[in-house]
Enzyme design. Structure first.
Site, mmCIF file in Angstrom:
data_model
loop_
_atom_site.group_PDB
_atom_site.id
_atom_site.type_symbol
_atom_site.label_atom_id
_atom_site.label_comp_id
_atom_site.label_asym_id
_atom_site.label_seq_id
_atom_site.Cartn_x
_atom_site.Cartn_y
_atom_site.Cartn_z
ATOM 1 N N ASP A 175 3.862 -1.754 5.866
ATOM 2 C CA ASP A 175 3.084 -2.511 6.858
ATOM 3 C C ASP A 175 3.587 -3.947 6.982
ATOM 4 O O ASP A 175 3.651 -4.510 8.088
ATOM 5 C CB ASP A 175 1.593 -2.542 6.485
ATOM 6 N N HIS A 233 2.530 4.575 0.946
ATOM 7 C CA HIS A 233 2.815 5.192 2.241
ATOM 8 C C HIS A 233 3.485 6.540 2.026
ATOM 9 O O HIS A 233 4.577 6.807 2.547
ATOM 10 C CB HIS A 233 3.692 4.278 3.101
ATOM 11 N N HIS A 286 -0.962 6.963 9.341
ATOM 12 C CA HIS A 286 -0.578 6.162 8.170
ATOM 13 C C HIS A 286 0.482 6.953 7.427
ATOM 14 O O HIS A 286 0.190 8.050 6.952
ATOM 15 C CB HIS A 286 -1.793 5.911 7.275
ATOM 16 N N GLU A 342 0.831 -1.205 0.000
ATOM 17 C CA GLU A 342 0.000 0.000 0.000
ATOM 18 C C GLU A 342 0.863 1.252 0.000
ATOM 19 O O GLU A 342 1.895 1.296 0.691
ATOM 20 C CB GLU A 342 -0.855 -0.027 1.290
ATOM 21 N N GLU A 372 -6.952 -1.825 7.962
ATOM 22 C CA GLU A 372 -8.102 -2.336 7.225
ATOM 23 C C GLU A 372 -8.281 -3.851 7.363
ATOM 24 O O GLU A 372 -9.334 -4.387 7.031
ATOM 25 C CB GLU A 372 -7.977 -1.950 5.742
ATOM 26 N N HIS A 416 -1.944 -3.496 9.584
ATOM 27 C CA HIS A 416 -2.648 -2.769 8.520
ATOM 28 C C HIS A 416 -4.092 -2.669 8.991
ATOM 29 O O HIS A 416 -4.794 -3.669 9.097
ATOM 30 C CB HIS A 416 -2.543 -3.537 7.201
ATOM 31 N N GLU A 436 4.711 5.641 12.118
ATOM 32 C CA GLU A 436 5.242 4.737 11.081
ATOM 33 C C GLU A 436 6.542 5.266 10.495
ATOM 34 O O GLU A 436 7.475 4.497 10.238
ATOM 35 C CB GLU A 436 4.205 4.528 9.962
HETATM 36 ZN ZN ZN Z 1 1.146 1.525 7.314
#
Ligand code: ZN
Length: 262
Positions: free
Chosen positions: A45, A36, A181, A34, A124, A122, A186
């Site tokens: 992630d 970032h 995020h 994904e 989701e 993650h 992170e």
């Molecule tokens: Zn992440």
């Protein structure tokens, strides 16, 4: 006790059989592929989930193995991951993710592993992996009768101390984990764990024009921060990452020692 490797994929099958014999546990890291932001890699992630599992397993006393990471996650959502509109974000449907995680759990249970934990990074993926664990156990009554248990750690960052939250988000500036995020935490963790993969000079402080309590489909442009960073990535530092990481690891270690004792 000391074993040759903690990586499940590096074991031979007789070593896996020995691991079952001595009731070793298996951690299954779950991440995503994904976007970032401009400064962190697509695999952030998955890297953090895998690092976290390996760090937990480094405590030899708990005798844990690290299964291959699930590197695709559930559909990125604009309000917590930027959404699917960024190139590079490559997601799985709920059914695919649930089926994969359930199959892996059922297979491990069938082989005789009884101490299992899902280590997710993650947002989701939450709920879907819980459902996978629920269904896998429901279909494995013999394993359950034999003492099998599955821990579902949906958010490895969830239980940080007030002191750590103050260090990361001074003066009560915590914006909520949904927008953390490619943000401060992170970015800090990646600067600590994989500095060679962080393009720090490209980090930006960003946020969506609108971040309401509800979601919308089709996705309104105003819900998506242009950079893909959902928060103030420039406040991320290697020092914050170095301070935060041991606490993230330790709280998971304690949870596993408590819930999945040898
Ligand atoms: Zn992440």
């Amino acid at each position: 006790m000391s074993v040759r490797t903690r990586r499940f994929s590096e074991l031979t099958w007789p070593e896996a059989a020995e691991a079952i014999e001595r009731n070793a546990g298996v951690l299954i890291p779950i991440g995503s592929t994904e976007q970032h932001g401009h400064h962190l890699p697509l695999g952030t992630d998955a890297l953090i989930a895998d690092d976290l599992a390996c760090a937990i397993a480094a405590d030899e006393a708990q005798d844990l193995l690290v299964a291959p990471c699930v590197t695709y996650g559930y559909r990125s959502r604009p309000l917590s991951g930027g959404g699917p509109h960024f190139v590079g974000t490559t997601s799985a449907s709920a059914a695919t993710l649930m089926g994969l995680v359930q199959d892996v759990l059922e297979s491990l249970l069938e082989q005789g592993f009884r101490r299992l934990a899902l280590v997710n990074w993650h947002m989701e993926n939450q709920n879907f992996i819980y459902e996978s664990a629920y269904l896998a156990l429901k279909r494995s009554p013999a394993a359950v009768a034999n003492g099998a248990r599955v821990m579902i750690a949906e958010a490895g960052f969830g239980g940080l101390s007030d002191e750590m939250m103050e260090l990361l988000f001074p003066g009560g500036s915590f914006p909520g984990w949904d927008v953390e995020h490619a943000g401060i935490m992170e970015t800090s963790l990646m600067l600590h764990l994989h500095p060679e993969l962080v393009l720090a000079d490209r980090a930006v402080d960003d946020e969506a024009e609108r971040h309401p309590f509800y979601d919308m489909l089709p996705v309104p442009d105003a819900f998506v921060p242009k950079s893909g960073s959902l928060w103030k990535a420039r406040q991320g530092t290697a020092e914050k990452g170095a301070a935060c990481w041991p606490e993230v690891v330790e709280q998971m270690r304690r949870g596993i020692a408590l819930e999945l004792p040898r």
